[in-house]
Design an enzyme around this catalytic site. Structure first.
Site, PDB file in Angstrom:
ATOM      1  CB  CYS A  86      41.750 -60.849  41.709  1.00 44.39           C
ATOM      2  SG  CYS A  86      42.490 -62.334  41.041  1.00 44.39           S
ATOM      3  CG  HIS A 195      37.080 -62.299  41.513  1.00 51.45           C
ATOM      4  ND1 HIS A 195      37.511 -61.264  40.708  1.00 51.45           N
ATOM      5  CD2 HIS A 195      38.065 -63.227  41.478  1.00 51.45           C
ATOM      6  CE1 HIS A 195      38.703 -61.552  40.217  1.00 51.45           C
ATOM      7  NE2 HIS A 195      39.071 -62.741  40.666  1.00 51.45           N
ATOM      8  CD  GLU A 197      34.839 -58.834  40.895  1.00 50.49           C
ATOM      9  OE1 GLU A 197      34.960 -58.819  42.136  1.00 50.49           O
ATOM     10  OE2 GLU A 197      35.717 -59.313  40.134  1.00 50.49           O
TER      11      GLU A 197
END
Lengths: 228, 84
Positions: A86, A195, A197
């Site tokens: 990002c 994302h 994560e």
């Protein structure tokens, strides 16, 4: 394998990134402040999402000149795996470690939802644990993820198989050729808008992002650990 | 001392989504004569004189930081300012 999670003023996905590495992946991670002078002790570098320097001027434009970025460039040259997610992707673009630039989303809206991605290239140190063309769900959360590059650059990206992830459902932001993530020519710097994560635990809606981190560790071990 | 005005817009080849939306709004106000809107940034810099050529310095600043030349065009105006 030890990861550095780079923290800029305004980073806000650093804790998620740290959690993914430490608790879900089970590898070592440390927060590293943006004025750090050396990244020598780390094997992998993670640039998290957020709004570094308040997105002043352009997303990533100011962070790119921070002290630690000189070290990130050095680590990239040394072949260490570098992942920018990002805002981290935006910083890598501004730093010239990846080609192209980000425009505002076509809809001009900040979009925050899970999207379907396709793994376009599994022959990278970031994607080898996925299947070729595997469809995965990873959340996005951005206002400027509309990837752009000129035709010549696009041709090079295709030729070198640098397009790693594309949006396989509806393209959420208008990015060129549905691009969601690209690697550099050498293959050790990955930038992606989604994302991973945030997708490391089924309890929290999905774990499709975990394989990305597992790929990094697996490839690193094969290259660096005897009898891995 | 110089006053430098820097104008940054998205390149002609790059779609400007903000500009398109504003153009449509102008059309809805019946300003149908508007055929294009480009939205950009405007910056004012106050720069001390040095031995370096000011044009060269400003160009360098634009290329290195103020504009992202992958998607943006820039132009600037330089005025010599009288110290107050």
């Amino acid at each position: 394998m030890k990861f550095a999670v780079i923290v800029f003023p305004g980073s806000n996905c650093d804790i998620d990134m740290f959690h993914a590495i430490k608790d879900e992946l089970g590898a070592e991670a440390e927060y590293v402040w943006h004025d750090t002078e050396s990244l020598d002790e780390f094997d992998g570098i993670l640039l998290p999402g957020g709004f570094s320097y308040g997105d002043y001027l352009r997303s990533g434009a100011i962070a790119r000149f921070s002290n630690v970025m000189k070290e990130v460039v050095k680590a990239a040259e040394a072949g260490k795996p570098i992942l920018g997610v990002c805002n981290g992707f935006q910083v890598l673009l501004e730093a010239g470690l990846l080609p192209g630039a980000m425009r505002r989303n076509e809809t001009l809206k900040f979009i925050c939802r899970p999207v379907q991605l396709k793994v376009e290239n599994r022959e990278t140190m970031f994607t080898s644990s996925y299947q070729e063309q595997e469809e995965i769900m990873i959340p996005i959360a951005h206002g400027e993820g509309n990837y752009y590059c000129d035709e010549q650059t696009l041709a090079q990206l295709k030729e070198n198989k640098q397009i790693v992830f594309t949006y396989s459902g509806t393209n959420p932001n208008g990015s060129l050729e549905d691009i969601a993530g690209i690697v550099n020519k050498k293959g050790n710097v990955l930038g992606m808008m989604p994302h991973p994560e945030r997708a490391v635990d089924e309890l929290l809606g999905g774990a499709d992002g975990l394989k990305l981190f597992q790929s990094i560790v697996k490839n690193w071990r094969e290259a660096h650990v005897v009898n891995a | 001392m110089y006053k430098v005005k820097v104008f940054i817009t998205l390149r002609e080849s790059v779609l400007d989504p903000q500009g398109s939306v504003v153009k449509n709004s102008l059309h809805s106000l019946n300003y149908n004569e508007v055929s294009d809107v480009r939205i950009g940034k405007y910056m004012e810099l106050t720069v001390e004189k040095t031995e370096r050529n000011i044009e060269e310095v400003v160009k360098e600043m634009c290329e290195r930081l103020l504009a992202n030349v992958v998607i943006e065009d820039y132009r600037f105006e330089i005025e010599e300012a009288v110290a107050q």
